[in-house]
Design a protein around this motif. Sequence first.
Motif, PDB file in Angstrom:
ATOM      1  N   ALA A  31       0.829  -1.206   0.000  1.00 40.27           N
ATOM      2  CA  ALA A  31       0.000   0.000   0.000  1.00 40.27           C
ATOM      3  C   ALA A  31       0.867   1.261   0.000  1.00 40.27           C
ATOM      4  O   ALA A  31       0.534   2.257  -0.648  1.00 40.27           O
ATOM      5  N   ILE A  32       1.982   1.224   0.725  1.00 44.00           N
ATOM      6  CA  ILE A  32       2.884   2.386   0.744  1.00 44.00           C
ATOM      7  C   ILE A  32       3.509   2.577  -0.638  1.00 44.00           C
ATOM      8  O   ILE A  32       3.656   3.713  -1.121  1.00 44.00           O
ATOM      9  N   ARG A  33       3.900   1.493  -1.302  1.00 41.92           N
ATOM     10  CA  ARG A  33       4.461   1.615  -2.658  1.00 41.92           C
ATOM     11  C   ARG A  33       3.442   2.238  -3.620  1.00 41.92           C
ATOM     12  O   ARG A  33       3.799   3.021  -4.509  1.00 41.92           O
ATOM     13  N   ALA A  34       2.173   1.878  -3.408  1.00 34.69           N
ATOM     14  CA  ALA A  34       1.136   2.400  -4.297  1.00 34.69           C
ATOM     15  C   ALA A  34       0.948   3.903  -4.149  1.00 34.69           C
ATOM     16  O   ALA A  34       0.370   4.551  -5.033  1.00 34.69           O
ATOM     17  N   GLU A  35       1.430   4.479  -3.036  1.00 35.19           N
ATOM     18  CA  GLU A  35       1.329   5.925  -2.859  1.00 35.19           C
ATOM     19  C   GLU A  35       2.186   6.682  -3.864  1.00 35.19           C
ATOM     20  O   GLU A  35       2.020   7.899  -4.046  1.00 35.19           O
ATOM     21  N   ARG A  36       3.137   6.006  -4.522  1.00 38.34           N
ATOM     22  CA  ARG A  36       3.954   6.646  -5.557  1.00 38.34           C
ATOM     23  C   ARG A  36       3.187   6.843  -6.859  1.00 38.34           C
ATOM     24  O   ARG A  36       3.638   7.595  -7.739  1.00 38.34           O
ATOM     25  N   LEU A  37       2.067   6.173  -7.012  1.00 39.76           N
ATOM     26  CA  LEU A  37       1.313   6.220  -8.259  1.00 39.76           C
ATOM     27  C   LEU A  37       0.399   7.441  -8.282  1.00 39.76           C
ATOM     28  O   LEU A  37      -0.041   7.926  -7.234  1.00 39.76           O
ATOM     29  N   PRO A  38       0.054   7.933  -9.470  1.00 36.64           N
ATOM     30  CA  PRO A  38      -0.850   9.081  -9.566  1.00 36.64           C
ATOM     31  C   PRO A  38      -2.249   8.719  -9.063  1.00 36.64           C
ATOM     32  O   PRO A  38      -2.655   7.552  -9.058  1.00 36.64           O
ATOM     33  N   SER A  39      -2.969   9.745  -8.664  1.00 34.49           N
ATOM     34  CA  SER A  39      -4.364   9.576  -8.270  1.00 34.49           C
ATOM     35  C   SER A  39      -5.194  10.631  -8.982  1.00 34.49           C
ATOM     36  O   SER A  39      -4.720  11.734  -9.278  1.00 34.49           O
ATOM     37  N   GLY A  47     -13.923  20.700 -11.080  1.00 36.33           N
ATOM     38  CA  GLY A  47     -12.582  20.456 -11.557  1.00 36.33           C
ATOM     39  C   GLY A  47     -12.215  18.985 -11.493  1.00 36.33           C
ATOM     40  O   GLY A  47     -12.906  18.170 -10.869  1.00 36.33           O
ATOM     41  N   ILE A  48     -11.174  18.645 -12.172  1.00 36.31           N
ATOM     42  CA  ILE A  48     -10.597  17.296 -12.140  1.00 36.31           C
ATOM     43  C   ILE A  48      -9.140  17.451 -11.721  1.00 36.31           C
ATOM     44  O   ILE A  48      -8.390  18.223 -12.338  1.00 36.31           O
ATOM     45  N   GLN A  49      -8.792  16.736 -10.658  1.00 39.24           N
ATOM     46  CA  GLN A  49      -7.454  16.903 -10.083  1.00 39.24           C
ATOM     47  C   GLN A  49      -6.629  15.639 -10.276  1.00 39.24           C
ATOM     48  O   GLN A  49      -7.056  14.543  -9.897  1.00 39.24           O
ATOM     49  N   LEU A  50      -5.468  15.767 -10.850  1.00 37.14           N
ATOM     50  CA  LEU A  50      -4.516  14.679 -11.004  1.00 37.14           C
ATOM     51  C   LEU A  50      -3.331  14.965 -10.086  1.00 37.14           C
ATOM     52  O   LEU A  50      -2.657  15.999 -10.238  1.00 37.14           O
ATOM     53  N   SER A  51      -3.098  14.075  -9.144  1.00 38.49           N
ATOM     54  CA  SER A  51      -2.000  14.245  -8.195  1.00 38.49           C
ATOM     55  C   SER A  51      -0.902  13.248  -8.533  1.00 38.49           C
ATOM     56  O   SER A  51      -1.165  12.035  -8.664  1.00 38.49           O
ATOM     57  N   VAL A  52       0.323  13.742  -8.689  1.00 39.45           N
ATOM     58  CA  VAL A  52       1.462  12.901  -9.024  1.00 39.45           C
ATOM     59  C   VAL A  52       2.550  13.112  -7.973  1.00 39.45           C
ATOM     60  O   VAL A  52       3.183  14.180  -7.952  1.00 39.45           O
ATOM     61  N   PRO A  53       2.754  12.149  -7.044  1.00 40.76           N
ATOM     62  CA  PRO A  53       3.823  12.293  -6.059  1.00 40.76           C
ATOM     63  C   PRO A  53       5.186  12.318  -6.751  1.00 40.76           C
ATOM     64  O   PRO A  53       5.444  11.551  -7.677  1.00 40.76           O
ATOM     65  N   VAL A  54       6.026  13.225  -6.325  1.00 39.23           N
ATOM     66  CA  VAL A  54       7.351  13.354  -6.929  1.00 39.23           C
ATOM     67  C   VAL A  54       8.440  12.998  -5.933  1.00 39.23           C
ATOM     68  O   VAL A  54       9.237  12.085  -6.162  1.00 39.23           O
ATOM     69  N   PHE A  55       8.486  13.673  -4.805  1.00 40.86           N
ATOM     70  CA  PHE A  55       9.553  13.427  -3.829  1.00 40.86           C
ATOM     71  C   PHE A  55       9.037  13.794  -2.436  1.00 40.86           C
ATOM     72  O   PHE A  55       8.434  14.861  -2.266  1.00 40.86           O
ATOM     73  N   ASP A  56       9.223  12.912  -1.499  1.00 38.20           N
ATOM     74  CA  ASP A  56       8.755  13.174  -0.138  1.00 38.20           C
ATOM     75  C   ASP A  56       9.873  13.047   0.886  1.00 38.20           C
ATOM     76  O   ASP A  56       9.628  12.746   2.061  1.00 38.20           O
ATOM     77  N   GLY A  57      11.096  13.221   0.464  1.00 38.15           N
ATOM     78  CA  GLY A  57      12.212  13.140   1.410  1.00 38.15           C
ATOM     79  C   GLY A  57      12.506  11.728   1.870  1.00 38.15           C
ATOM     80  O   GLY A  57      12.981  11.537   2.988  1.00 38.15           O
ATOM     81  N   PHE A  58      12.216  10.722   1.031  1.00 39.20           N
ATOM     82  CA  PHE A  58      12.444   9.300   1.344  1.00 39.20           C
ATOM     83  C   PHE A  58      11.603   8.798   2.523  1.00 39.20           C
ATOM     84  O   PHE A  58      11.931   7.804   3.158  1.00 39.20           O
ATOM     85  N   ARG A  59      10.512   9.499   2.786  1.00 36.48           N
ATOM     86  CA  ARG A  59       9.635   9.057   3.880  1.00 36.48           C
ATOM     87  C   ARG A  59       8.998   7.712   3.553  1.00 36.48           C
ATOM     88  O   ARG A  59       8.904   6.829   4.405  1.00 36.48           O
TER      89      ARG A  59
END
Length: 449
Positions: A291-299, A323-335
């Motif tokens: 589930a944590i790995r899946a947080e890297r994927l867009p939503s 609106g339609i929002q696309l969220s793409v995680p990029v970098f979270d400080g290796f959290r």
Amino acid sequence: MMASRCALAALVSIVVSTSVGAQQATPTALTLGDAARLAAKQSTPALAAQLRAREAAARVTETRADLLPTFSTLALQSGHTLNSATFGIDFPTPAGEKPFFDPNGQVIGPVNTLDVRARATVPAIDFAARERVTRARMALSASEAAATSAGEEAAVIAATAYLRAARADAIVAARAADSLLADSLVSIARDQLSAGVGVALDVTRAQSQLAGVHAQLISARGEQRRSRLELVRAIGAPLDAPVTLASPLDAMPVNDAIPSEAPAVAVALRSRADLVSAQRAIDAARQGAQAIRAERLPSLAAFGDDGAIGTSPSHMLNTYSWGIQLSVPVFDGFRREGRISEQHAVASGLELQRRELERQVIVEVRTALLDLTTASDQVVAARERLRLAQQEYAQSQDRFRAGVAGNADVVTASLALNAARNLVIDALSSYQTARVELARAQGTATALP
């Protein structure tokens, strides 16, 4: 099975009637298996484990909310004032005319607004949320298996308490039989003294023997009451619920056929609820890392609101936004990497515990089989010892009646008979305890007959 269900239903009715203040209830006869199953169903540890499973089920519902639309409404009455100098706009003024706003700023307002609208958010694609729901369901499955394991443990405790109560009943019956023999010995000694063929020492010795047996009987009855109270507590019934034992110790089955080790271990590895719970906890931990790995994927999510806004209810205009929002995680400080490593460590620790638990289960099964074999042999030896002690007592009593010997031999034989009865009771108790321990090791305590 039908008789067991009837017994359980009867005891449940007693529990209900007692809890609402019934003064008297018909005693219910329980078998060993009835007590085990009732404890697994309604004892405090079992109920507490069931509540923990309900908590896990609620967490599934809570986690699943991330995949469902959310709707809300609001009504906002507000008022505010503004400083024109904070607009950041220089309004040009024709020469000779007064500036539109004071260059140093001026208060505009108050502006009073009324806003009434509805809002909605619809998640379209959220891989991480789906994985979290899957993990929550796995955790629920592990919690349900843990609840089953707690029920098995409660069943073992109740079965052990049942055997203590059955042993106490057997001790009371044995001491009562000893009392009858001791009383008859006193009568024989008195008759012989009256007939002039006995001595007063025989009467005194017989009376002393009778007093000793009575003292043992009093102690046995006290232990009988204590063990019955512990049994009622173990099955989760009200402490004043009347319960009788449908399976006396000497009526419980003693089977000479001891299960083979390999099939017994296989049953344990397949049936033990704590092993199942441990494996499911490992799966849930691994799913947590997924589930944590899946947080890297867009939503992807859609949102919108619609309502009316104005300065008063009579001057409202409809407005909306969407609106339609696309969220793409990029970098979270290796959290996320740290959290994934943590989940891997948790899963590895749980795997280590599961392997040790499996080894423990195998040892418990082997130990229970050894105890069962030993106890079975002890039952045979103890019964033979009892037969010989009864024969010895009968022969010594015949000699005393015939006047060819004093009652010292009878007293000695009665003490030997007393010990032989205790030996049989202890052997039977050990055998049935070994049966319960084997059922516990195999995870089948609630299936006891």
